[in-house]
Motif scaffolding. Structure first.
Motif, short mmCIF file in Angstrom:
data_model
loop_
_atom_site.label_atom_id
_atom_site.label_comp_id
_atom_site.label_asym_id
_atom_site.label_seq_id
_atom_site.Cartn_x
_atom_site.Cartn_y
_atom_site.Cartn_z
N SER A 6 0.61 -1.08 0.08
CA SER A 6 -0.15 0.01 -0.01
C SER A 6 0.89 1.11 -0.05
O SER A 6 2.14 1.25 0.68
CB SER A 6 -0.75 0.04 1.12
OG SER A 6 -1.77 -1.15 1.15
N SER A 7 0.29 2.09 -0.92
CA SER A 7 1.30 3.41 -0.88
C SER A 7 0.31 4.65 -0.09
O SER A 7 0.94 5.62 0.25
CB SER A 7 1.30 4.22 -2.21
OG SER A 7 0.21 4.16 -3.03
N GLN A 8 -0.96 4.46 0.28
CA GLN A 8 -1.80 5.37 1.13
C GLN A 8 -2.68 4.48 1.98
O GLN A 8 -2.92 3.49 1.44
CB GLN A 8 -2.41 6.24 0.07
CG GLN A 8 -1.63 6.97 -0.89
CD GLN A 8 -2.54 7.96 -1.81
OE1 GLN A 8 -3.61 7.41 -2.26
NE2 GLN A 8 -2.34 9.14 -1.98
N ALA A 9 -3.11 5.21 3.04
CA ALA A 9 -4.25 4.74 3.83
C ALA A 9 -5.40 5.23 3.21
O ALA A 9 -5.77 6.41 3.21
CB ALA A 9 -3.95 5.00 5.31
N GLY A 10 -6.17 4.28 2.35
CA GLY A 10 -7.25 4.67 1.52
C GLY A 10 -6.97 5.30 0.34
O GLY A 10 -5.70 5.32 0.03
N CYS A 11 -7.90 6.01 -0.32
CA CYS A 11 -7.64 6.61 -1.76
C CYS A 11 -8.21 7.74 -1.90
O CYS A 11 -9.69 7.38 -1.82
CB CYS A 11 -7.52 5.43 -2.80
SG CYS A 11 -7.02 5.87 -4.37
N ALA A 12 -8.10 8.64 -2.78
CA ALA A 12 -9.02 9.68 -2.94
C ALA A 12 -9.41 9.83 -4.50
O ALA A 12 -10.15 10.68 -4.98
CB ALA A 12 -8.19 11.06 -2.72
N PHE A 62 -9.96 8.64 1.48
CA PHE A 62 -8.72 8.89 1.66
C PHE A 62 -8.23 9.14 3.11
O PHE A 62 -8.94 9.95 3.71
CB PHE A 62 -8.11 10.02 0.88
CG PHE A 62 -6.68 10.50 1.09
CD1 PHE A 62 -5.72 9.58 0.63
CD2 PHE A 62 -6.38 11.45 1.78
CE1 PHE A 62 -4.26 10.06 1.04
CE2 PHE A 62 -4.97 11.75 1.96
CZ PHE A 62 -4.13 11.27 1.69
N SER A 63 -7.21 8.68 3.70
CA SER A 63 -7.01 8.82 5.35
C SER A 63 -5.71 9.71 5.11
O SER A 63 -5.60 10.85 5.55
CB SER A 63 -6.98 7.48 5.69
OG SER A 63 -6.59 7.70 7.17
N ARG A 64 -4.72 8.90 4.72
CA ARG A 64 -3.46 9.66 4.87
C ARG A 64 -2.23 9.00 3.75
O ARG A 64 -2.51 7.89 3.37
CB ARG A 64 -2.56 9.92 6.14
CG ARG A 64 -2.18 8.68 6.83
CD ARG A 64 -1.18 9.46 7.84
NE ARG A 64 -0.74 8.19 8.87
CZ ARG A 64 0.46 7.62 8.63
NH1 ARG A 64 1.20 7.82 7.57
NH2 ARG A 64 0.84 6.77 9.70
N LEU A 100 -8.97 -4.47 -0.67
CA LEU A 100 -8.27 -3.87 0.42
C LEU A 100 -9.30 -2.58 0.95
O LEU A 100 -9.21 -1.61 0.32
CB LEU A 100 -6.96 -3.69 0.17
CG LEU A 100 -6.02 -4.70 -0.22
CD1 LEU A 100 -4.60 -4.42 -0.29
CD2 LEU A 100 -6.15 -5.98 0.49
N ALA A 101 -9.69 -2.84 2.16
CA ALA A 101 -10.53 -1.52 2.70
C ALA A 101 -10.19 -1.38 4.35
O ALA A 101 -11.22 -1.02 4.99
CB ALA A 101 -11.92 -2.01 2.57
N ALA A 102 -8.98 -1.41 4.57
CA ALA A 102 -8.69 -1.57 5.90
C ALA A 102 -8.85 -0.25 6.74
O ALA A 102 -8.92 -0.08 7.87
CB ALA A 102 -7.27 -2.09 6.17
N VAL A 103 -8.88 0.93 5.79
CA VAL A 103 -8.68 2.34 6.21
C VAL A 103 -9.75 2.81 7.33
O VAL A 103 -9.60 3.31 8.38
CB VAL A 103 -8.56 3.10 5.03
CG1 VAL A 103 -9.72 3.36 4.47
CG2 VAL A 103 -8.14 4.48 5.69
N ALA A 104 -11.05 2.38 7.10
CA ALA A 104 -11.95 2.86 7.88
C ALA A 104 -12.22 1.98 9.40
O ALA A 104 -12.84 1.78 9.91
CB ALA A 104 -13.49 2.46 7.27
N GLY A 105 -11.42 0.70 9.10
CA GLY A 105 -11.10 -0.23 10.44
C GLY A 105 -12.17 -1.38 10.07
O GLY A 105 -12.28 -1.97 10.93
N ALA A 106 -13.19 -1.13 9.22
CA ALA A 106 -13.98 -2.16 9.01
C ALA A 106 -14.51 -2.10 7.72
O ALA A 106 -14.22 -1.30 6.78
CB ALA A 106 -15.28 -1.74 9.99
N ARG A 107 -15.24 -3.00 7.09
CA ARG A 107 -15.79 -3.08 5.66
C ARG A 107 -16.48 -1.74 5.65
O ARG A 107 -17.55 -1.20 6.48
CB ARG A 107 -16.78 -4.02 5.27
CG ARG A 107 -16.20 -5.36 5.55
CD ARG A 107 -14.48 -5.37 5.01
NE ARG A 107 -14.62 -5.09 3.59
CZ ARG A 107 -14.94 -6.04 2.66
NH1 ARG A 107 -14.74 -7.27 2.93
NH2 ARG A 107 -14.77 -5.38 1.31
N PRO A 108 -16.74 -1.21 4.57
CA PRO A 108 -17.42 0.28 4.49
C PRO A 108 -18.95 -0.34 4.27
O PRO A 108 -19.43 -1.34 3.62
CB PRO A 108 -17.00 0.81 2.96
CG PRO A 108 -16.32 -0.50 2.28
CD PRO A 108 -15.79 -1.28 3.20
#
Ligand code: SAH
Ligand code: SF4
Length: 376
Positions: free
Chosen positions: A102-108, A121-123, A344-352
């Motif tokens: 992964s290169s970003q947490a989330g994506c914009a 996007f997270s960071r 991959l969807a870890a950014v929200a801590g849970a499935r969206p």
């Protein structure tokens, strides 16, 4: 404070000031060649091991590790400083292993069919956070391949490791950290440029910057549609970087790097898997001599449409072949642990929990396609 793999050799010397050059080299080799934690660097005095541990804390805290495909696919969930989470996928194939980072947490970028995009996007990740994913996964791989693989040292082992920037995030939107990670993986770990692949949704300035770099890494472009109307819907950034200029940037990249270009195409039932789609794709790919990677769309919670059925995936590949384009059907890995492409969807801590999106225009074709599209 820099994390373990953020510091380059100069920064490491500065952090361990007063240590002779050969000690710095031992630490560097321990980190990048042996994938060792400081306490395992038994060639160092105990006090120095403790100093390294304190000066260079790890960036990734392992939250979960899941395996699929009888141990051949491993997904790591990491927590980063500040609370964001990212995932890394390790896949073993005969004689080689691939780490998907992964290169970003989330994506914009907001591609509707992608779980990372659905989460937002997270960071950005730092260089060290990207490099550490590879080192930790490679260390895991060495353990898993004990005997067969861990005995292989030096260039052979490096040749058995591929790194693909196909995890969470858009690498070109985090260019500096991504490129510094590429250089570190090449220079310090010893992974050659042909074993490094950057995948982009098609950020043209990023492709152009990549072409100016000395290291010719592989480039993969996530195309998914080869007409602007459909691509605008599937990949919203196409409105900013449409297909014509994208093709020109790809052409220049191939000319300067000498590398083969790959085009990624997630086959979506009734959306981009028709005869006309194959023809448009062939028109785009042929002049670039690009290789097409086909993958049936992996299911994500926020997108109602499903992947193309296996028989029709093969037919699409054959059609491309008939049109003069090399295509490979990519093996799907880790779907049951949500480790497959785009899952991959870890950014929200849970499935969206987003409502199911309306798929992009579902254009049907008379005959064969009508039946396929009407399946529920
Ligand atoms: N942002 C970059 C890299 C990460 S995505 C990019 O888009 O290229 C890695 C690949 O997975 C891309 O080709 C992406 O289009 C694809 N992908 C996203 N969602 C998918 C899904 N649900 N099924 C199959 N592939 C998907
Ligand atoms: Fe971002 Fe790539 Fe997913 Fe699009 S496909 S949302 S660019 S990670």
């Amino acid at each position: 404070m820099p994390t373990r793999f953020d510091a380059d050799l100069d920064a490491l010397s500065a952090l361990l000031h007063g240590q002779p050059a050969y000690r710095i080299r031992q630490v560097w080799d321990g980190l990048y060649h042996r994938f060792a934690a400081p306490e395992e660097m038994t060639d160092l005095p105990k006090a120095l091991r403790a100093e390294v541990e304190a000066a260079l804390p790890p960036a990734l805290e392992l939250r979960a590790e899941q395996t699929a495909d009888r141990g051949q696919t491993v997904k790591f969930l990491w927590a980063l400083s500040g609370g964001a989470t990212v995932e890394t996928v390790l896949m073993h194939y005969r004689g080689r292993s691939t780490v998907c980072v992964s290169s970003q947490a989330g994506c914009a970028m907001g591609c509707s069919f992608c779980a990372t995009g659905q989460a937002g996007f997270s960071r950005h990740l730092s260089t060290g956070e990207i490099v550490e994913q590879v080192v930790r996964a490679a260390r895991h791989a060495v353990g898993q391949r004990a005997g067969a693989w861990s005995a292989v040292e030096g260039p052979e082992r490096k040749g058995a490791l591929n790194v693909v920037f196909m995890g969470m995030g858009e690498p070109m939107a985090n260019y500096d950290a991504t490129w510094a990670a590429v250089e570190r993986l090449h220079g310090a770990v010893g992974i050659s440029a042909r074993h490094l692949t950057i995948s982009t949704v098609g950020i043209i300035p990023g492709i152009r910057r990549l072409a100016a770099e000395a290291l010719p890494v592989n480039l993969a472009v996530s195309l998914h549609a080869a007409n602007d109307g459909l691509r605008n819907e599937l990949v919203p950034i196409n409105r900013k970087y449409p297909l014509g200029p994208l093709a020109a940037a790809c052409r220049d990249y191939v000319a300067t790097s000498g590398r083969r270009l790959s085009l990624e195409w997630a086959l979506i039932d009734g959306v981009n898997d028709r005869t006309t789609d194959a023809m448009e794709l062939a028109e785009f790919a042929r002049p670039l001599r690009a290789h097409v990677n086909l993958i049936p769309l992996n299911p994500t919670p926020g997108y109602a449409v499903r992947g193309t059925a296996p028989g029709r995936v093969r037919a699409f590949a054959t059609r491309l072949g008939d049109l003069g384009v090399n295509a490979t059907v990519r093996q799907t890995r880790g779907t049951d642990i949500d480790a497959a492409c785009g899952q991959l969807a870890a950014v929200a801590g849970a499935r969206p929990a987003a409502p199911v999106a309306t798929p992009a225009r579902r254009r049907t074709e008379a005959g064969t396609h009508g039946a396929a599209a009407s399946r529920t």
